[in-house]
Design a protein around this motif. Structure first.
Motif, PDB file in Angstrom:
ATOM      1  N   PHE A 229      38.100  78.216  13.369  1.00  0.00           N
ATOM      2  CA  PHE A 229      38.244  78.567  15.138  1.00  0.00           C
ATOM      3  C   PHE A 229      38.246  79.932  15.243  1.00  0.00           C
TER       4      PHE A 229
ATOM      5  N   LEU B 212      34.828  81.001  15.115  1.00  0.00           N
ATOM      6  CA  LEU B 212      34.105  80.375  16.487  1.00  0.00           C
ATOM      7  C   LEU B 212      34.213  80.966  17.749  1.00  0.00           C
TER       8      LEU B 212
ATOM      9  N   ASN C 202      46.756  74.497   8.072  1.00  0.00           N
ATOM     10  CA  ASN C 202      46.635  75.920   8.994  1.00  0.00           C
ATOM     11  C   ASN C 202      44.554  75.460   9.119  1.00  0.00           C
TER      12      ASN C 202
ATOM     13  N   GLN D 260      42.222  74.363  12.503  1.00  0.00           N
ATOM     14  CA  GLN D 260      41.382  75.490  12.797  1.00  0.00           C
ATOM     15  C   GLN D 260      39.939  74.626  12.987  1.00  0.00           C
ATOM     16  N   ASN D 261      39.565  73.494  11.906  1.00  0.00           N
ATOM     17  CA  ASN D 261      38.269  72.803  11.442  1.00  0.00           C
ATOM     18  C   ASN D 261      38.371  72.000  12.841  1.00  0.00           C
TER      19      ASN D 261
ATOM     20  N   LEU E 168      40.295  72.040  15.944  1.00  0.00           N
ATOM     21  CA  LEU E 168      39.203  72.856  17.092  1.00  0.00           C
ATOM     22  C   LEU E 168      38.330  73.153  17.360  1.00  0.00           C
ATOM     23  N   ALA E 169      37.692  74.261  15.985  1.00  0.00           N
ATOM     24  CA  ALA E 169      36.171  74.256  16.180  1.00  0.00           C
ATOM     25  C   ALA E 169      35.233  73.441  15.755  1.00  0.00           C
ATOM     26  N   PHE E 170      35.836  72.204  15.810  1.00  0.00           N
ATOM     27  CA  PHE E 170      34.158  70.672  15.818  1.00  0.00           C
ATOM     28  C   PHE E 170      34.471  70.419  16.969  1.00  0.00           C
TER      29      PHE E 170
END
Lengths: 699, 46
Positions: free
Chosen positions: A327, A330, B2, B6-7, B9-11
């Motif tokens: 993220f 991103l 974590n 992160q993954n 949210l990103a995906f």
């Protein structure tokens, strides 16, 4: 008891009717309401010689006796009701010397009611400024009345009105137009059915949707041997009446009024003479454009550099501050870089709209439309195509919708098809970044090469639109051309508030309209550039470490090689390499290819896409411009964005149909997929060929 | 943990972006009413 004359003061709005009323009555006036309605009734007393008094009613302003509002009904009711206590002994029609033709329509209608009518021509002090001269004797003869030439501003001619009111009985009541000529058989029947009534009065009663006391329209409909016409037929006859009246007015003014623009002293006319001149007009317009583009470059460089470096720092800050992970990447490489690619252009877009708004507000834009109309006609288009083509410089979508007022289908279709060639604001970011990279910063006669290039691109866009219209015109065999009327507003100092609001609204629309798409595309591109299939992507680190084991690369150099390996074998890298053979002859690499494909959604996505791709492939804190300038041509070596590839890209974007929304709107307006598909294929092929030739010639 | 956040949210962001673009350019938009607004251009926009 002294004698009283009823006077009705009538006229078009803004002719200075109330000024005449005030000059005649002074303080002897009162304001009330007409019975039952809220229309203001102003009346006053004017003292005349020999103890005579004139009771003057200032009637609401109206353009004709064809009532469409309560105010206008008041005028008609008063003029038709002969038994009313306010029925005028004499009517005074106040007209404005600058709009005499339009004002005379109402005058002829009142005259035809056989009411003694005085024509007051107001604002006579403007005649010298406007180069207007009047043959009063001729006008009096033709209009069968007496005329008072008045200037209420300079208090001239008021005494003459007073004298004419006293002598009102000497005025002719002969009509200006023989009503029977509107429709002979209909008016003959009308005459036979109501032999004792005034023909024009009957006609007004029948055509108006109001009742006039004893002269109720139902009385006419009740007469069996008189057949009334349908509402549509009556409307048609009303139009015929208006045309006949204007024919009479034109004939009268042909000899009675002369307008000599050469002797005009008015600033507006003087300015118009220069600004719409067939040589000077175009030269001045060209000069204004030059100054505009120069100012856009000079004024926006500081805020642009600031925004560019701010986004680079923000991206770096996010990477350093947030915990490592997908993220964070991103945000730093996708979202911030992508958005930076659009926000950076806010200063230039705002300055562009600032100038356009000032030109519009000052009244100059209407003169530009007039100038362009001359060019359009030479290329087979009418003036009505001017507005869409000029508004196409902001965005092709509203411009294409603006073609709806072109009556001829072929003419409208041609305008729709050529409008996307005009340089819209979405092309601006692409032009600005490429120009900054490939055109040197030097100046000639105080004008920078970069500003001149930008102006040239605008001219190329407009020239191509007009040229292709000419070709389509020949192919389609367009014969009829619609006429175009544009009202030239007075010149005025632009209102600061209006200018600011326009700039804010347009800039907001640009940023938020494109911003959402750019944000979404940046996110998708980040994913496609950060992930990939197979060993070449997943084992990039070991492959590169092994490959360069013998070379003494620094940690940073090695990291850069790994990032490049990953990008090359990511999803986007694979797609980019697939299209590379098609774009290589134009001087582009696969990254530019991806930017071209993604900017098919909207042209401004181009810069954001490159910013995202370069950001994923690099760890360094750099501005978009620096990243692009640092790109190396993988085959020829040297900068990827050189003069040849830069010009090729500029020309590609000048001609290519890179806007899905425009295609959708063309489909909606033409009600067929055929035309947007033609547009897409022809424009894109043309763009490809021109870009190819440009690169091959310049390399 | 974590990495999972992160993954996710990103995906999710990637999924939303794809959905937005598909809705804008690929999926058919709702057709507007054919009822005209009083003018006879049948624009259906009022």
């Amino acid at each position: 008891m002294s004698k009283q004359i009823n006077v009705a003061l009538i006229g078009n709005p803004n002719t200075g009717k109330t000024s005449v009323f005030n000059a005649l009555t002074g303080l002897n006036q009162k304001v009330g309401n007409y019975p039952g309605i809220t229309v203001e009734k102003k009346e006053g007393i004017c003292k005349l010689p020999r103890g005579v008094k004139a009771h003057i009613i200032d009637l609401p302003g109206t353009y004709s006796l064809n009532a469409s509002s309560l105010d206008e009904n008041v005028v008609i009711e008063l003029l038709l009701n002969k038994n009313g206590k306010d029925y005028p002994d004499v009517a005074i029609v106040v007209s404005d010397v600058e709009n005499l033709k339009r004002n005379l329509l109402l005058f002829t209608q009142i005259k035809d009611l056989e009411i003694p009518t005085i024509l007051v021509i107001n604002m006579s002090d403007r005649m010298a400024y406007k180069g207007i001269s009047l043959d009063i004797a001729h006008l009096e003869r033709e209009l069968k009345t007496k005329i008072a030439l008045v200037s209420t501003r300079k208090n001239k001619g008021i005494e003459q009105i007073r004298e004419l009111i006293i002598k009102h009985k000497e005025l002719s009541v002969e009509p200006c137009l023989n009503s029977s000529t509107i429709d002979e058989s209909y008016f003959d029947n009308l005459k036979k059915a109501f032999p004792n009534q005034l023909l024009y009065k009957l006609w007004l009663v029948i055509t108006q949707d109001v009742n006039f006391g004893k002269t109720d329209r139902k009385n006419y409909e009740a007469v069996e041997d008189f057949k009334t016409k349908s509402k549509t037929d009556l409307k048609r006859l009303q139009q015929k009446e208006t045309i006949k009246r204007y024919q009479f007015i034109n004939e009268t003014l042909k000899k009675g009024q002369t307008i000599d623009l050469k002797s005009a002293k008015d600033l507006r006319i003087k300015l118009d003479r220069i600004l719409t001149h067939k040589v000077w007009g175009y030269l001045i317009f060209g000069l204004i454009l030059l100054l505009m583009f120069q100012a856009i470059y000079d004024w926006s460089s500081v805020p642009m550099d600031f925004i560019d470096s701010s986004f680079a720092s923000l991206s770096e800050w996010v990477k350093e501050t947030l915990p490592e992970g997908a993220f964070t990447n991103l945000l730093a490489e996708g979202i911030i870089s992508g958005l930076g690619g659009i926000v950076i252009f806010i200063p230039q877009i705002a300055f562009l709209f600032l100038f356009i708004s000032i030109l519009e507000e000052s009244g100059y834009m209407s003169r530009v439309v007039f100038l362009m109309d001359r060019i359009m006609r030479r290329f087979g288009l009418s003036g009505k195509s001017v507005v869409p083509l000029i508004s196409g410089t902001a965005c092709a979508i509203p411009a294409i919708m603006a073609t709806r007022n072109i009556e001829s289908w072929k003419e409208r279709l041609i305008t729709i098809l050529v409008t996307p060639f005009t340089t819209c604001s979405a092309r601006l970011p692409v032009y600005l970044i490429i120009i900054a990279l490939v055109i040197p910063e030097g100046r000639i006669l105080g004008l920078s090469y970069q500003a001149l290039t930008l102006m040239l691109l605008y001219l190329i866009g407009f020239g191509t639109a007009v040229g292709s219209a000419w070709i389509l015109n020949k192919i389609m065999g367009l014969k009829s051309k619609s006429f175009f009327v544009v009202e030239m507003p007075n010149y005025k100092l632009p209102l600061f508030k209006n200018v600011v609001l326009t700039v804010l609204e347009k800039t907001k629309a640009f940023v938020f309209g494109a911003g959402k798409i750019i944000l979404a595309i940046s996110i998708v591109l980040w994913f496609l550039a950060s992930y990939g299939p197979g060993d070449n992507f997943n084992n990039a680190e070991s492959i590169i470490t092994e490959k360069y084991a013998s070379e003494n690369l620094t940690k940073e150099e090695l990291h850069q090689k790994i990032e490049s390996q990953k990008l090359e074998h990511s999803y986007i890298g694979i797609a980019g390499h697939a299209i590379e053979p098609a774009i290589r002859p134009l001087g582009y690499d696969w990254k530019i290819g991806i930017a071209i494909v993604s900017s098919f959604a909207a042209r401004e996505v181009f810069v954001g896409t490159l910013a995202t791709i370069y950001s994923v492939g690099s760890d360094e804190e750099e501005t978009i411009k620096n990243r692009m300038a640092g790109e190396v041509n993988p085959i020829l070596g040297g900068p990827l964005f050189n003069f040849a590839s830069g010009i090729s890209l500029l020309l590609f974007y000048a001609f290519a149909m890179q806007c899905m929304s425009t295609l959708a709107i063309v489909k909606r307006e033409t009600n067929s997929w055929k035309w947007p598909i033609y547009q897409l294929v022809i424009m894109s092929t043309f763009a490809y060929i021109v870009a190819l030739v440009a690169y091959q010639v310049l390399i | 943990m974590n990495t999972i956040i992160q993954n996710t949210l990103a995906f999710s962001a990637v999924g939303l972006a794809v959905l937005f673009l598909a809705k804008k350019y690929v999926l058919p938009t709702k057709k507007k009413s054919n009822k005209a607004c009083g003018g006879d251009d049948g624009c259906g926009c009022h």
